[in-house]
Design an enzyme around this catalytic site. Structure first.
Site, mmCIF file in Angstrom:
data_model
loop_
_atom_site.group_PDB
_atom_site.id
_atom_site.type_symbol
_atom_site.label_atom_id
_atom_site.label_comp_id
_atom_site.label_asym_id
_atom_site.label_seq_id
_atom_site.Cartn_x
_atom_site.Cartn_y
_atom_site.Cartn_z
ATOM 1 N N LYS A 52 0.953 -1.356 0.022
ATOM 2 C CA LYS A 52 -0.100 0.088 -0.068
ATOM 3 C C LYS A 52 0.865 1.422 -0.002
ATOM 4 O O LYS A 52 0.627 2.205 -0.838
ATOM 5 C CB LYS A 52 -1.027 0.051 1.181
ATOM 6 N N GLN A 96 -5.002 -1.048 9.835
ATOM 7 C CA GLN A 96 -4.671 -2.822 9.221
ATOM 8 C C GLN A 96 -5.083 -3.658 10.124
ATOM 9 O O GLN A 96 -4.836 -3.668 11.163
ATOM 10 C CB GLN A 96 -3.420 -2.911 8.830
ATOM 11 N N ASP A 119 -11.587 3.038 3.964
ATOM 12 C CA ASP A 119 -11.890 1.536 4.135
ATOM 13 C C ASP A 119 -13.403 1.388 3.877
ATOM 14 O O ASP A 119 -13.890 0.125 3.962
ATOM 15 C CB ASP A 119 -11.395 0.928 5.343
HETATM 16 N N1 GUN Z 1 -7.017 -6.434 6.269
HETATM 17 C C1 GUN Z 1 -7.052 -7.311 5.057
HETATM 18 N N2 GUN Z 1 -7.659 -6.374 4.096
HETATM 19 C C2 GUN Z 1 -8.021 -5.300 4.632
HETATM 20 C C3 GUN Z 1 -8.627 -4.145 4.150
HETATM 21 O O1 GUN Z 1 -9.251 -4.012 3.081
HETATM 22 N N3 GUN Z 1 -8.367 -2.979 5.112
HETATM 23 C C4 GUN Z 1 -7.880 -3.048 6.250
HETATM 24 N N4 GUN Z 1 -7.747 -1.990 7.066
HETATM 25 N N5 GUN Z 1 -7.420 -4.322 6.712
HETATM 26 C C5 GUN Z 1 -7.482 -5.266 6.011
#
Ligand code: GUN
Length: 282
Positions: A52, A96, A119
């Site tokens: 990311k 996360q 998100d």
């Molecule tokens: N962990 C796995 N996928 C995601 C996501 O799309 N967002 C977040 N914040 N954590 C994750």
């Protein structure tokens, strides 16, 4: 069978996001900003976070990544999120998941203001999605919709089946398909007759987190199959929820793992971040 090439589609989407980020910077004298909060040392999460932040750099998005130890207190973690919420250089905040044991995820995520919720996990954004209103949509389902759009796959009037009912993928995915006028069925671990239900699907999205759950006998001839799975197979190799070798003989379109949904998730996050920056300027 046509491969739904998430790597290529994500590169195109990232290119469009990069142009919007540059336009934002030209107009406002600063880049769109994304803060990623990574708590603990989950190995998969560390890889996702690295992907990311790297994608942010390439798209002209400033990133603020905060690494906190798994032993961080609830209060300290909430303090970090509150600090980012108040920072005008930060347009999007992502905590996360999964979080280490002992932390209250709901309470922590509630500290993210809805306008910085890239998100789409906040009650407000979930509510907007359910109501069919414009809001921020969770990155994986949004990325899947962008992938289907890229290949001009029609959704209206189609039978869609989503396997998995998580808040991150299954539920928002079902809502997006419903909002696009598909007839949607959501299956999960307690579903009876999974194979028969899947066999009706024109569009099948597998997000159960079980390696090779979807086999060729469950798939209708010509179906569009999207594999959200990220499982470690017995051989140690990454594999999806779909038995690729079998299903590719019946599907009209199929996502590979890796190189399908994963890159689209990251590109959708960048899109959500730039959109949040643009909205903050209005
Ligand atoms: N962990 C796995 N996928 C995601 C996501 O799309 N967002 C977040 N914040 N954590 C994750």
């Amino acid at each position: 069978m046509t491969l739904l090439d998430g790597k290529a589609a994500a590169a195109e989407l990232r290119g469009r996001v990069k142009e919007r980020a540059a336009a934002y910077e030209a107009a406002h004298g600063r880049k769109p900003g994304l803060a990623v909060v990574m708590i603990g040392e989950d190995p998969a999460s560390q890889i996702y976070v690295r992907n990311k932040t790297k994608a942010c750099e390439e798209a002209g998005i400033r990133h603020f990544t905060r690494f906190l130890p798994a032993t961080v207190s609830q209060k300290e973690a909430e303090g970090v999120v509150e600090g980012l919420a108040a920072d005008e250089n930060v347009h999007g905040i992502l905590v996360q998941l999964p979080l280490p044991r002992g932390l209250d995820g709901g309470a922590l995520l509630a500290k993210i203001p809805p306008e910085k919720d890239v998100d789409g996990f906040s009650a407000l954004n979930i509510g907007k999605l359910s109501a069919g209103e414009e809001g921020t949509v969770a990155c994986t389902p949004l990325g899947i919709m962008r992938l289907l759009e890229r290949y001009e796959i029609p959704i209206e009037g189609k039978r869609a089946v989503v396997i998995g009912r998580s808040n991150i993928v299954g539920k928002p995915m079902a809502m997006l398909l419903l909002n696009a006028n598909a007839t949607v069925t959501v299956c999960h671990s307690k579903t009876k007759g999974l194979a028969e239900i899947c066999g009706e699907a024109d569009i099948l999205v597998a997000a159960a987190g079980r390696a090779k759950l979807v086999t060729a006998d469950m798939v209708k001839e010509g179906a569009v199959v999207v594999d959200v799975g990220m499982n470690r197979g017995e051989d140690g190799k990454l594999c999806g929820d779909v038995d690729f070798a079998g299903v590719e003989k019946k599907a009209s379109y199929l996502t590979p793992v890796p190189g399908g949904v994963g890159p689209m998730t990251v590109a959708a996050l960048l899109e959500n971040t730039v959109a949040a920056a643009e909205r903050s300027a209005r």
